[in-house]
Design an enzyme around this catalytic site. Structure first.
Site, PDB file in Angstrom:
ATOM      1  N   LYS A   1       0.867  -1.182   0.000  1.00 54.34           N
ATOM      2  CA  LYS A   1       0.000   0.000   0.000  1.00 54.34           C
ATOM      3  C   LYS A   1       0.902   1.230   0.000  1.00 54.34           C
ATOM      4  O   LYS A   1       1.979   1.209   0.626  1.00 54.34           O
ATOM      5  CB  LYS A   1      -0.865  -0.031   1.263  1.00 54.34           C
ATOM      6  CG  LYS A   1      -1.919   1.061   1.365  1.00 54.34           C
ATOM      7  CD  LYS A   1      -2.711   0.882   2.671  1.00 54.34           C
ATOM      8  CE  LYS A   1      -3.813   1.912   2.828  1.00 54.34           C
ATOM      9  NZ  LYS A   1      -4.595   1.685   4.072  1.00 54.34           N
TER      10      LYS A   1
ATOM     11  N   SER B   1      -9.367   1.650   3.238  1.00 53.21           N
ATOM     12  CA  SER B   1      -8.571   2.435   2.323  1.00 53.21           C
ATOM     13  C   SER B   1      -7.557   1.612   1.514  1.00 53.21           C
ATOM     14  O   SER B   1      -7.032   2.100   0.526  1.00 53.21           O
ATOM     15  CB  SER B   1      -7.818   3.512   3.102  1.00 53.21           C
ATOM     16  OG  SER B   1      -6.940   2.927   4.039  1.00 53.21           O
TER      17      SER B   1
ATOM     18  N   SER C   1      -9.386  -0.718   7.434  1.00 54.49           N
ATOM     19  CA  SER C   1      -8.848  -0.501   6.088  1.00 54.49           C
ATOM     20  C   SER C   1      -8.157  -1.691   5.448  1.00 54.49           C
ATOM     21  O   SER C   1      -7.832  -1.656   4.268  1.00 54.49           O
ATOM     22  CB  SER C   1      -7.881   0.687   6.093  1.00 54.49           C
ATOM     23  OG  SER C   1      -8.604   1.890   6.087  1.00 54.49           O
TER      24      SER C   1
END
Ligand SMILES: [Zn+2]
Lengths: 529, 99, 553
Positions: A80, A155, A179
């Site tokens: 990420k 996210s 997330s």
């Protein structure tokens, strides 16, 4: 390495553990694996937009020690974009960090490299991890591989989409209020948020420091245990890192849960859950019961205050964590390098341009931050600043810290009786792109079942438990502090018994077929950005 | 809890070093009030005897580092991502007035 | 007319001299090129985390023990949020609601009375970076820099003092993240002199603990004051003014004196003292308003989530106490028993650690020089400069000069090497004691002039980096003496020639000496000294005159 193999989806269809086994038997090389995943990522990314950056050439030469490392040697992975890796950009999905290359690795990056894994690139995310749909990326939205008009969750949406679509073998995300788990749920993969402190946060760009935790997004439970084995354990660079050594979590992968005591909190099965989600979760609970677990309803009475508590504490910490983005040392600066020319007609709060037409410091700060941060980030900075400001601290921030104690105590109470809790990961399946962007509060409420776990610092894992309306439903298992062994065992047992393991989205298969058709026709494949 | 006014929101924006745009202000004030109304739900809770939690884990031990110097970044590395620099230092507009 | 009483409390920031910064492993050495003692952590890059330096805690505990504080078993770090280019994270890590030490005290003597000043609390925190403010010259780039702002922990201070408004600043993060302790006193001080006494006593005590250089000029010790007036006899405090920008003990006294006068005038004029932050302008000798309390920043303190509680148990505290360097009593014993100083002299030196350090350095130099260079020109003389002789000069002439100029012993224009050199000249009989006094003063002036010249050349940016060791730029006394022909003539042949010439030209005096008038001897010696323009070695002259006269003894 044969081009045929590279183009074939067969390597990419393997889990990390399966790939590792072929590498060990030397049936494929690390270069084959790298090539296969890079090709597939390049082919699919134009449709899914999961990656913010894909690395260039093979990072290491074949035959290097990483090829033989028993843990993850030769396995390609993605990070990420809020996890630092030397040599790659780290934007956190934000324009304010556009072009920023950290001169350091996150501890997890170091550990994965040491375990032989090969970093393919950085995945899209809601800006600074603030969002539940990946639509708040400062660059572009990511599509859900199961339905390209739906969100992948957030996210860590880019990471989840990339793993679900076999564009990478596994990924690391971060989980502040769900997330990792919620996008895992929306994309039909496995996502673990470890116990707070089990995985080092050094090099994870902070959103809410007391809640953030890095976790793996994997194709199945075995991979989850494998990746956790590589990244878990004390780090002297992180003061909040637990004093525990890393261990081999794959030894907890035992498909036997007889006598395990499971609680189903009634607050997590009430109104607001989509019927299809409820049905899938109830089927899963019945299944666990059938496997010999003792299942009983329980109560976490402060659940309904979790989201409100979270939306005070997380923005408060974020407002401070994001103060460093000021255009001084790195990242975006309004008005260009010298902040020289007067541009735009932005009205600063008490700031403006100097007599000579140059931006003064206050104006540079305000314009840099207002241009660099997206609307959702600005909104949360505003809330966080407000709840910490003089006169409101006690009413909001201190109150939320006390509410946090109550949420934590709820869990302590039930874990006196249960080994783990079983809940839905999210109240819905993946929603259509654009469905919730107009209403911030509705977006926040999608995290109602994942947030309390972060508040209490507990481990939680989301595993696929079937489909609703053709979209994956996630089952969340919550454990006590350092309860990862229990969660992995439970998840593995369910995965084995249910046969629900790395379900393949039809949309992606179609996309792959299309990409291969193009390639076969002599056209160009996807091009790495 | 009472709603926040535009003036308060403007003050908060100044504290957070965010621009205040009169045109989009009403929408922002509205959104913030909606969120604040929601989080004010916590006032229902009786927390008189509840201690605050600032860490998820109760970390009992000190975490300390020995006082041994280690090489950091070279000047060029430190300044590599700087929007503006001069003479080995980060260059910024001068602060004006008493903020 | 109402009589007003000043009520003063001080906030003192002290840089701890650890090898590395408070939350990262960067060196804290002075003088490195800008931004070379930095890392992702002290540059506030994304994703990095602080880890507390053990020695910072131990040094902070020494201060707490020296000040008789109660040490908390658990304390907490907090974030103080504000924006400033020298604050890389946008917040300073400090302590707020849960400091590590409370309720200490310091006994001071001022105006002939002794008084106990309460220490409210001590916090551990991090230093800000250094900004250099440039002004835009005609060429576009600013080549002139004003000195760094004096109180990096106070974001407002740079704004004061008549800004030019435009231009830019350059930021060097080498000092950013250096550990600090903040010592907050109770409002127990009643006069500028008491404030000065408190500061000097505090400085001396901290110097003995070995945790800081405590140099006000260089900013390793900084002082802000809270001052208010109230009618004598009234319990309630008046409106408080926070006073900043005072860079020396003297400016603290001057700033407070000015502020008390100003507030008295306001009150006597029937006005109200505004609650505000004011800065001291050393050049104008006045304070100026920096900002009102209404404008005061809202720092939004909250517990630092990246750090755990700091726990200090009794065992650790005991260990730190046992490791503390010798406090004044032990030093006094050494000076009187081993170095032969009088009680009085040891007391004077022992009371001032900077003077004591100067003395120690002299003793060390003298010891080192006795074997090697000590013999140079010192024909037949022992080279035994006793510690007592050094102490005599230090507490006498040197202290007198230092007092007159208001400088501390770590910032004298002459160094220990100068004093040792001077005493060697005396000891070797090359200059008289009286000449030595004059030579010391001359050396002192030369040092001051050299300092000014150096500062002018290097510019103020350079001066900020200048370390204390380089300070004495004065030529050595022996060099001055040589250059000016001041050196005593101890050459026997040369003096004998002068004696012969004087005796032959003063037949009358010679005769009267032989006639039994001993006074004539003194006259003849005086004439020889005069003929040598005072340079002849008096002892030698005395002997040779006697010999030439066939002296009776
Ligand atoms: Zn550093």
């Amino acid at each position: 390495m044969t081009p045929l193999l590279a183009a074939s989806p067969s390597i990419t269809a393997l889990t990390a553990a399966e790939l590792r086994e072929l590498l060990r038997r030397r049936e494929v090389s690390a270069a084959d694996a790298w090539q296969a995943y890079m090709s597939r990522a390049a082919a699919l990314d134009p449709a899914l937009r999961a990656f913010l950056e894909i690395a260039g050439d093979t990072p290491e030469v074949p035959g290097a020690p990483w090829e033989t490392h028993p843990l993850l040697g030769g396995v390609p992975f993605a990070l990420k974009d809020n996890i630092c890796a030397r040599g790659l950009f780290c934007t956190c999905g934000s324009r304010i960090l556009e072009g920023f290359r950290p001169p350091y690795d996150a501890t997890v990056t170091v550990r994965l490299r040491e375990a032989g894994a090969m970093l393919m690139g950085k995945t899209n995310m809601d800006e600074f991890a603030m969002g539940s749909s990946c639509e708040h990326s400062g660059y572009f939205a990511t599509a859900n591989p199961w339905a390209l008009d739906r969100v992948p969750g957030g996210s860590s949406g880019g990471a989840a989409a990339a793993v679900a679509a076999d564009m990478t073998a596994f990924a690391l995300g971060s989980d502040t209020g769900g997330s990792v788990r919620q996008p895992a749920s929306f994309c039909g993969i496995v996502g673990l948020k470890p116990t707070y402190g089990l995985v080092s946060r050094y090099g994870l760009v902070a959103f809410a420091s007391s809640l953030d935790q890095i976790g793996p997004l994997t194709k199945d439970v075995t991979d989850c245990a494998l990746v956790l084995s590589a990244i878990a354990g004390h780090d002297p660079m992180d003061s909040t890192s637990a004093r525990v050594a890393g261990e081999d979590y794959t030894r907890y992968l035992v498909p036997d849960i007889k006598g395990m005591r499971l609680g189903v909190p009634r607050e997590y099965m009430g109104e607001g859950i989509e019927p299809g989600v409820r049905a899938a979760v109830e089927r899963a609970v019945a299944g666990l019961n059938g496997m010999g677990a003792e299942v009983e309803e329980c109560s976490l009475p402060h659940t309904e205050y979790g989201v409100a508590t979270y939306y005070i504490i997380a923005p408060a910490e974020a407002s401070s964590n994001l103060a460093r983005y000021d255009g001084v040392r790195y990242g975006h600066r309004a008005g260009g390098a010298r902040a020289g020319a007067t541009t735009g007609a932005m009205t600063g709060a008490g700031a403006g341009t100097g007599a000579g037409g140059d931006l003064d410091l206050a104006a540079m700060y305000e314009r840099t931050r207002s241009e660099g941060f997206g609307a959702e980030v600005r909104r949360r900075i505003m809330i966080g600043t407000y709840v910490l400001s003089a006169g409101y601290y006690d009413a909001y921030y201190l109150k939320a810290q006390k509410a946090r104690t109550l949420v934590k105590q709820d869990f302590e109470n039930v874990f006196a009786r249960f080994d783990a809790l079983v809940t839905p990961t999210a109240p819905t399946v993946a929603f259509p792109i654009g469905a919730k962007t107009a209403d911030p509060l509705q977006m926040y409420l999608n995290d109602v079942f994942t947030i309390p776990v972060n508040m209490a610092g507990l481990p939680g894992i989301s595993i696929p438990c079937g489909l609703s309306e053709g979209l994956p439903v996630g089952l969340q298992l919550i454990g006590p502090h350092m309860g990862e062994p229990t969660l992995l065992r439970l998840a593995y047992a369910y995965e084995t018994a249910s046969g629900i393991r790395h379900p393949r989205p039809a949309a992606v298969n179609a996309a792959v077929a299309a990409a291969e058709a193009i390639r076969a026709a002599g056209g160009v494949g996807g091009v790495a950005k | 809890m009472p709603a926040v006014s535009a003036a308060q929101v403007r003050h908060v924006a100044a504290l957070a070093r965010l621009s205040w745009d009169e045109r989009s202000a009403p929408k922002l004030v509205g959104e913030l009030n909606e969120i604040l109304a929601y989080i004010s739900k916590l006032s229902e809770l009786d927390t008189a005897d509840v201690p605050p939690t600032s860490h998820a884990l109760d970390l009992r031990d000190n975490v300390l580092r020995e006082d041994e110097p280690r090489k950091g970044l070279a000047q060029a590395e430190a300044l590599a991502d700087a929007p503006d620099s001069e003479a080995g230092m980060f260059r910024v507009p001068r602060v004006v007035g008493g903020q | 007319m109402t009589a007003y009483e000043p009520v003063i409390g001080l906030e003192v920031h002290v840089e701890l001299k650890t090898a590395t910064k408070i939350f990262c492993s960067c060196s804290t050495d002075f003088g490195a090129p800008p931004n070379t003692q930095v890392c992702p952590i002290c540059l506030g890059m994304p994703g990095v985390l602080p880890v507390l330096n053990r020695r910072v805690v131990e040094y902070a505990l020494r201060a707490a023990l020296a000040l008789g504080c109660e040490v908390e078993p658990a304390s907490q770090f907090a974030r103080k949020n504000y924006f400033y280019p020298d604050l890389p994270k946008g917040y300073q890590i400090t302590q707020y609601e849960r400091s590590y030490a409370y309720r200490g005290h310091l006994d001071i003597e001022a105006d002939g009375t002794s008084r106990r000043v309460g220490i409210t609390r001590i916090n551990i925190e991090e230093e800000a970076a250094k900004s250099f403010h440039g002004t835009r010259g005609p060429g576009g780039a600013g080549e002139s820099y004003a000195p760094p702002r004096p109180s990096p922990d106070s974001p407002e201070s740079a704004a004061g003092g008549g800004d030019e408004g435009e231009g830019y600043s350059l930021v060097d993060f080498n000092r950013g993240g250096v550990p600090l302790i903040e010592i907050v006193s109770e409002p127990d001080l009643r006069s500028p002199e008491e404030a000065r006494a408190y500061l000097i006593k505090l400085r001396n005590l901290l110097l003995y603990t070995g945790i800081s250089d405590c140099k006000m000029q260089e900013g390793s010790l900084r002082c802000d004051a809270n001052v208010s007036l109230r009618p004598v006899g009234q319990e309630q405090l008046g409106n408080l003014v926070e006073l900043k920008n005072m860079n020396s003990f003297r400016s603290v006294v001057r700033g407070l004196e000015y502020e008390i006068k100003r507030q008295t005038a306001v009150l006597e004029g029937g006005g109200r003292v505004a609650r505000e932050t004011r800065g001291w302008d050393e050049g104008r000798g006045a304070t100026f308003s920096m900002r009102s309390k209404e404008q005061s920043d809202d720092y939004r303190y909250f517990p630092e989530p990246d750090l755990v509680l700091l726990r200090v148990d009794q065992a650790w505290l005991d260990r730190v106490g046992a490791e503390m360097p010798a406090l004044p009593e032990a030093r006094l014993r050494r000076m009187t028993q081993e170095q032969g100083l009088s009680e009085y002299m040891a007391g004077v030196i022992g009371a001032d650690p900077l003077m004591a350090a100067f003395f120690d350095e002299c003793v060390k130099l003298q010891g080192a020089g006795a074997g090697a260079g000590g013999g140079e020109g010192a024909a037949g003389v022992g080279g035994a400069i006793t510690p007592a002789a050094l102490a005599n000069w230090i507490t006498g002439d040197l202290a007198r000069l230092a007092n007159a100029e208001g400088v501390e012993f770590d910032a004298l224009p002459v160094g220990p090497e100068h004093l040792v050199d001077l005493l060697r000249l005396v000891d070797a009989g090359r200059i008289s004691g009286k000449m030595a006094k004059n030579l010391l003063e001359e050396c002192w002036r030369a040092g001051q002039a050299g300092e000014a010249g150096q500062a002018g050349q290097a510019g103020q940016v350079g001066k900020a980096e200048q370390s204390g060791k380089d300070r004495p730029v004065a030529p050595l006394p022996s060099a001055i003496a040589r250059g000016k022909g001041l050196e005593q003539v101890s050459d026997e042949g040369e003096v004998a020639r002068i004696v012969a010439s004087v005796l032959s030209g003063n037949g009358e005096a010679v005769a009267s000496y032989h006639a039994g008038k001993d006074k004539a001897l003194g006259f003849l010696v005086g004439q020889v000294m005069k003929a040598s323009r005072g340079r002849a070695n008096p002892a030698l002259v005395n002997r040779l005159v006697r010999e030439a006269l066939g002296a009776r003894s």
